[in-house]
Design a protein around this motif. Sequence first.
Motif, PDB file in Angstrom:
ATOM      1  N   PHE A 117       0.847  -1.186   0.000  1.00 34.90           N
ATOM      2  CA  PHE A 117       0.000   0.000   0.000  1.00 34.90           C
ATOM      3  C   PHE A 117       0.889   1.244   0.000  1.00 34.90           C
ATOM      4  CE2 PHE A 117      -2.932  -2.890   2.468  1.00 34.90           C
ATOM      5  CZ  PHE A 117      -3.920  -2.978   1.502  1.00 34.90           C
ATOM      6  N   ASP A 118       0.609   2.189  -0.873  1.00 35.79           N
ATOM      7  CA  ASP A 118       1.197   3.534  -0.886  1.00 35.79           C
ATOM      8  C   ASP A 118       2.694   3.569  -0.586  1.00 35.79           C
ATOM      9  OD1 ASP A 118      -1.355   4.326  -1.428  1.00 35.79           O
ATOM     10  OD2 ASP A 118      -1.592   5.630   0.307  1.00 35.79           O
ATOM     11  N   PRO A 119       3.513   2.812  -1.324  1.00 34.83           N
ATOM     12  CA  PRO A 119       4.950   2.822  -1.042  1.00 34.83           C
ATOM     13  C   PRO A 119       5.627   4.097  -1.546  1.00 34.83           C
ATOM     14  CG  PRO A 119       4.498   1.456  -2.968  1.00 34.83           C
ATOM     15  CD  PRO A 119       3.167   1.890  -2.436  1.00 34.83           C
ATOM     16  N   VAL A 120       6.306   4.792  -0.663  1.00 36.42           N
ATOM     17  CA  VAL A 120       7.143   5.938  -1.025  1.00 36.42           C
ATOM     18  C   VAL A 120       8.462   5.782  -0.285  1.00 36.42           C
ATOM     19  CG1 VAL A 120       7.435   8.446  -0.937  1.00 36.42           C
ATOM     20  CG2 VAL A 120       5.197   7.474  -1.483  1.00 36.42           C
ATOM     21  N   GLU A 150      12.935  -8.648  -2.001  1.00 33.73           N
ATOM     22  CA  GLU A 150      11.547  -8.484  -1.557  1.00 33.73           C
ATOM     23  C   GLU A 150      10.718  -7.798  -2.635  1.00 33.73           C
ATOM     24  OE1 GLU A 150      11.882  -8.106   3.283  1.00 33.73           O
ATOM     25  OE2 GLU A 150      12.521  -6.403   2.061  1.00 33.73           O
ATOM     26  N   LEU A 151      11.280  -6.795  -3.286  1.00 34.38           N
ATOM     27  CA  LEU A 151      10.556  -6.100  -4.347  1.00 34.38           C
ATOM     28  C   LEU A 151      10.248  -7.034  -5.510  1.00 34.38           C
ATOM     29  CD1 LEU A 151      12.350  -2.625  -4.499  1.00 34.38           C
ATOM     30  CD2 LEU A 151      10.124  -3.158  -3.499  1.00 34.38           C
ATOM     31  N   ILE A 172       7.994   3.589  -8.529  1.00 28.73           N
ATOM     32  CA  ILE A 172       7.331   2.664  -9.447  1.00 28.73           C
ATOM     33  C   ILE A 172       8.351   2.058 -10.403  1.00 28.73           C
ATOM     34  CG2 ILE A 172       5.658   2.501 -11.341  1.00 28.73           C
ATOM     35  CD1 ILE A 172       4.080   4.726  -9.894  1.00 28.73           C
ATOM     36  N   GLU A 173       9.239   2.883 -10.896  1.00 27.80           N
ATOM     37  CA  GLU A 173      10.266   2.388 -11.814  1.00 27.80           C
ATOM     38  C   GLU A 173      11.182   1.392 -11.121  1.00 27.80           C
ATOM     39  OE1 GLU A 173      11.880   6.097 -13.025  1.00 27.80           O
ATOM     40  OE2 GLU A 173      10.486   6.343 -14.708  1.00 27.80           O
ATOM     41  N   PHE A 191       1.289   7.616 -14.304  1.00 29.60           N
ATOM     42  CA  PHE A 191       2.383   6.655 -14.271  1.00 29.60           C
ATOM     43  C   PHE A 191       3.410   6.964 -15.347  1.00 29.60           C
ATOM     44  CE2 PHE A 191      -0.295   4.374 -11.495  1.00 29.60           C
ATOM     45  CZ  PHE A 191       0.368   3.265 -10.985  1.00 29.60           C
ATOM     46  N   PRO A 192       4.675   6.635 -15.094  1.00 25.59           N
ATOM     47  CA  PRO A 192       5.648   6.679 -16.186  1.00 25.59           C
ATOM     48  C   PRO A 192       5.356   5.554 -17.171  1.00 25.59           C
ATOM     49  CG  PRO A 192       6.633   5.663 -14.244  1.00 25.59           C
ATOM     50  CD  PRO A 192       5.264   6.148 -13.830  1.00 25.59           C
ATOM     51  N   ALA A 193       5.794   5.719 -18.407  1.00 23.45           N
ATOM     52  CA  ALA A 193       5.664   4.632 -19.370  1.00 23.45           C
ATOM     53  C   ALA A 193       6.662   3.537 -19.015  1.00 23.45           C
ATOM     54  CB  ALA A 193       5.923   5.138 -20.779  1.00 23.45           C
ATOM     55  N   GLY A 194       6.273   2.275 -19.256  1.00 28.39           N
ATOM     56  CA  GLY A 194       7.181   1.185 -18.933  1.00 28.39           C
ATOM     57  C   GLY A 194       6.527  -0.173 -18.935  1.00 28.39           C
ATOM     58  N   GLY A 195       5.377  -0.277 -19.583  1.00 27.40           N
ATOM     59  CA  GLY A 195       4.705  -1.561 -19.649  1.00 27.40           C
ATOM     60  C   GLY A 195       4.070  -1.981 -18.346  1.00 27.40           C
ATOM     61  N   PHE A 196       3.627  -1.021 -17.542  1.00 20.03           N
ATOM     62  CA  PHE A 196       2.989  -1.333 -16.270  1.00 20.03           C
ATOM     63  C   PHE A 196       1.545  -1.769 -16.495  1.00 20.03           C
ATOM     64  CE2 PHE A 196       6.252   1.870 -15.328  1.00 20.03           C
ATOM     65  CZ  PHE A 196       7.017   1.154 -14.421  1.00 20.03           C
ATOM     66  N   ASN A 197       1.104  -2.774 -15.741  1.00 21.03           N
ATOM     67  CA  ASN A 197      -0.272  -3.269 -15.805  1.00 21.03           C
ATOM     68  C   ASN A 197      -1.082  -2.584 -14.716  1.00 21.03           C
ATOM     69  OD1 ASN A 197       0.093  -5.268 -17.938  1.00 21.03           O
ATOM     70  ND2 ASN A 197       1.369  -6.349 -16.448  1.00 21.03           N
TER      71      ASN A 197
END
Length: 363
Positions: A117-120, A150-151, A172-173, A191-197
């Motif tokens: 949840f909400d990782p910063v 872990e990531l 996110i990257e 979101f940045p571009a990068g093939g994120f679902n």
Amino acid sequence: MKIHTLSLIITSSLLIACSTANNVEVIAGADTVIPLHQQGARIGRYYNLYPGKKSYPISCESDCYPAHADLNCKTEGEQCQYQGEQPTPKLNTNYTIRWLGHAGFMISTPKGQQVMFDPVKEQFDSPVALAFKLAGGIYRKPGAWPNKYELESIDAVMYSHLHYDHFNKTDIEEIGSKPRYLTPLGMADNFPAGGFNISEMAWYAKTKIDDLTIHALPAHHFSSRVLVPFIYEDNDKDLWNGWLLEQNGSTLFFAGDTGYSKHFSDIQQKYGDIDICLIPIASYYSEESPNWYRYVHTTPEDALTAAQALNCKIMIPWGYGNASWKMGDHSSHSALLRLLHMHNKMDSQIPLYILNEGESVLL
């Protein structure tokens, strides 16, 4: 000079062309709620279910921050560690909750999925981080960020809204395109571009990852990220959510940034009593705009009232701490001092479990 400029343009165009487009789906339907203005000056912008002036069941009026024997601080209310004994209720949910700091959590579900949840990780996205520091804002210490391995195990990342302290493009990257990203409506274009679902979800929409059911729920907040005077603003262009995880008959609720409103009792009526509640307790204090800050953030006593409305079997607070920005707080741990005080004063029957950043608990 002209050749150099032309080569930069061509290089930039190639980089844009080669970036992988994101995959975006919208999950909504007849049983969901999309609180979107359909006419007037706010057409196309989102709103809260229960707007207007609020009356709160209880408010701490004086002596709200007494020292507590279980909170060891370097100075008054600052840079603290909670050291109290904490009997763990025997819930047998098999959720493991790890607090990363501020609003960030890493959750291991009963069947072993890993969600966040909400990782910063550190500070705000650039250039806001520098502007915030130059303006005298608190430069946050890093939270307890997961390591590389872990990531790599993350199955899903859920964001409650797009404010800078809850959503960071650089993170996110780093997390990468392997997990599924779940957001409120309208948020994918940040979101940045990068093939994120990316799955954008309306309130009360649900989706599954294997047999883990994820519900998008109402919150009482607002959204904004960009302000260029007289040119562009995105106030409430994107929605804001809470989240509910459901697996093996056990539930875990993440409230997101929210003020107190009837939406908490709505959630309990729809889903029943909640096993584990992650509820914010900070960012409510302001000398200049106290009503506004409380309108969109729960005070500790509001959080306890919300936990009672949800009939939580245990409440884990967040928003304060050594890895917080202290926006709308007296000190790093003033909100926790107030929570401990009001939990006793209200004779709350909701059990608390207090985490320090980086700590985890199996419930």
